[in-house]
Design an enzyme around this catalytic site. Sequence first.
Site, PDB file in Angstrom:
ATOM      1  N   GLN A   1      13.267  36.911  77.198  1.00  0.00           N
ATOM      2  CA  GLN A   1      12.152  37.184  78.115  1.00  0.00           C
ATOM      3  C   GLN A   1      11.923  36.007  79.051  1.00  0.00           C
ATOM      4  O   GLN A   1      11.519  36.202  80.199  1.00  0.00           O
ATOM      5  CB  GLN A   1      10.868  37.474  77.323  1.00  0.00           C
ATOM      6  CG  GLN A   1      10.966  38.679  76.390  1.00  0.00           C
ATOM      7  CD  GLN A   1      11.022  40.017  77.117  1.00  0.00           C
ATOM      8  OE1 GLN A   1      10.651  40.135  78.281  1.00  0.00           O
ATOM      9  NE2 GLN A   1      11.511  41.039  76.430  1.00  0.00           N
TER      10      GLN A   1
ATOM     11  N   CYS B   1      11.053  48.207  69.770  1.00  0.00           N
ATOM     12  CA  CYS B   1      11.551  48.608  68.466  1.00  0.00           C
ATOM     13  C   CYS B   1      10.424  48.865  67.476  1.00  0.00           C
ATOM     14  O   CYS B   1      10.569  49.678  66.582  1.00  0.00           O
ATOM     15  CB  CYS B   1      12.499  47.561  67.910  1.00  0.00           C
ATOM     16  SG  CYS B   1      12.279  45.961  68.639  1.00  0.00           S
TER      17      CYS B   1
ATOM     18  N   THR C   1      37.310  42.949  71.085  1.00  0.00           N
ATOM     19  CA  THR C   1      37.826  43.188  72.439  1.00  0.00           C
ATOM     20  C   THR C   1      36.686  43.085  73.448  1.00  0.00           C
ATOM     21  O   THR C   1      35.593  43.600  73.222  1.00  0.00           O
ATOM     22  CB  THR C   1      38.482  44.589  72.501  1.00  0.00           C
ATOM     23  OG1 THR C   1      39.566  44.596  71.584  1.00  0.00           O
ATOM     24  CG2 THR C   1      38.984  44.916  73.905  1.00  0.00           C
TER      25      THR C   1
ATOM     26  N   HIS D   1      20.061  43.455  79.730  1.00  0.00           N
ATOM     27  CA  HIS D   1      19.305  44.629  80.204  1.00  0.00           C
ATOM     28  C   HIS D   1      17.858  44.352  80.576  1.00  0.00           C
ATOM     29  O   HIS D   1      17.168  45.239  81.076  1.00  0.00           O
ATOM     30  CB  HIS D   1      19.417  45.785  79.194  1.00  0.00           C
ATOM     31  CG  HIS D   1      18.657  45.626  77.920  1.00  0.00           C
ATOM     32  ND1 HIS D   1      17.444  46.228  77.719  1.00  0.00           N
ATOM     33  CD2 HIS D   1      18.938  44.956  76.775  1.00  0.00           C
ATOM     34  CE1 HIS D   1      17.016  45.944  76.488  1.00  0.00           C
ATOM     35  NE2 HIS D   1      17.897  45.170  75.902  1.00  0.00           N
TER      36      HIS D   1
ATOM     37  N   GLY E   1      20.969  40.641  72.874  1.00  0.00           N
ATOM     38  CA  GLY E   1      20.039  39.649  72.336  1.00  0.00           C
ATOM     39  C   GLY E   1      20.009  39.650  70.817  1.00  0.00           C
ATOM     40  O   GLY E   1      19.944  38.587  70.181  1.00  0.00           O
TER      41      GLY E   1
HETATM   42  N1  PLP Z   1      14.650  38.874  71.774  1.00  0.00           N
HETATM   43  C1  PLP Z   1      13.625  39.231  72.558  1.00  0.00           C
HETATM   44  C2  PLP Z   1      12.552  38.231  72.849  1.00  0.00           C
HETATM   45  C3  PLP Z   1      13.558  40.520  73.088  1.00  0.00           C
HETATM   46  O1  PLP Z   1      12.524  40.865  73.851  1.00  0.00           O
HETATM   47  C4  PLP Z   1      14.598  41.423  72.788  1.00  0.00           C
HETATM   48  C5  PLP Z   1      14.560  42.814  73.305  1.00  0.00           C
HETATM   49  O2  PLP Z   1      13.702  43.596  72.954  1.00  0.00           O
HETATM   50  C6  PLP Z   1      15.656  41.003  71.970  1.00  0.00           C
HETATM   51  C7  PLP Z   1      15.652  39.716  71.486  1.00  0.00           C
HETATM   52  C8  PLP Z   1      16.790  41.908  71.608  1.00  0.00           C
HETATM   53  O3  PLP Z   1      17.691  42.025  72.679  1.00  0.00           O
HETATM   54  P1  PLP Z   1      18.713  43.262  72.765  1.00  0.00           P
HETATM   55  O4  PLP Z   1      17.874  44.461  73.145  1.00  0.00           O
HETATM   56  O5  PLP Z   1      19.672  42.887  73.847  1.00  0.00           O
HETATM   57  O6  PLP Z   1      19.359  43.407  71.442  1.00  0.00           O
END
Ligand code: PLP
Length: 378
Positions: free
Chosen positions: A180, A323, A236, A200, A71
Amino acid sequence: MDTVYLDYAATTPLSEPARAAMDPFLRDRFGNASSVHAPGREARKAVDEARERVAAAVGARPDEVVFTSGGTESDNLAIKGAAWHGREQGRDGVVVSAIEHHAVLDPAKWLERQGHRLSVVGVDAGGFVKTDALASAVDARTAIVSVMWANNEVGTIQPITEAARIAREAGAVFHTDAVQGIVWLDVDASMVDLMTLSAHKIGGPKGVGALIVRRGVKVQPLLHGGGQEREVRSGTYNVASIVGFGAAIEHWVDKRAAWASQVASLRDRLQQRLTTMLDRVRVQGESGRLPNNLHLIVEGIDGESMILLLDASGIATSQGSACSSGAAEPSHVLAAMGVSRDLAKGALRLTLGPQTTGSDVDRAAEAIIASVERLRAR
Ligand code: PLP
């Protein structure tokens, strides 16, 4: 004691169909999907089948799927890629909502430091993007507008149809982060120009995702090299993960509606229990949120301490996005909703998933009530 996992918005366990599909590619099927020989062609075929599955899950065409590392990369590719392309066409504006994930907000702020014009559009107290403010922020020089399908902290479902209309009427590219959204909703790529997906959150492996780039929409690449993914994303192919993503998304979308009603009733039971047993608790996003999301602000407690206490009792929860938990800064999403810094400290995000049971919910409710009482008595 088993852990009660209530952090499905952070990540989900790998589903059995995903694991089984990946297995041969982690063992003997090691070919490079760009090689012309038989092992390479076998890998390419598997990548292309996964591409079809991802496309089918969101109503896109297979050639509109660009595989990425997840993401975060998809969001960066969408925002920077469309802004860079727009600039070549005389469009320097970037418009994003204030409650976007940092994977959208931070590239947008970075672009501003590079000389692009940035507008960050606010939300109302309920956590919904103000479409009138969005319409005022977008102009004939806007390159890209980004509004997420559903928010990762408070779960609010955003007015995508209206936001896309505003962007398109101004000739701007419309991006949605549906990381989400796809978990619980029938997200439709035909409504947007660019759409971010991540494996994931839906039973796939970590470190793989996609950006849906609709036909005719142009983005400049972030990564240059071998020219994979029609020159948009070199590197790759991560074959095993892409195959796992394809299997996971197909399985998840097939079960999604049934799981959604199951998690909604468990979530409602948890909410009911907590709001009747505890005073000074506010529920966020209640007027239109994802069925698995229960976001609470518990007055008079420090959420960080609460999460640690709950963890010690075997209950895995979070304050907001994975995060930013652990960081001292209160959530930018709650700040945008007008929640004070002090109140935002009491945030608790509980997100349920297909594996959540009634006894999980009851154990969690008991532990949360006990922790709040303990923290308030301090
Ligand atoms: N965007 C949203 C709304 C998310 O909830 C997340 C994951 O926390 C991400 C982007 C980032 O995705 P990824 O963990 O695959 O980098």
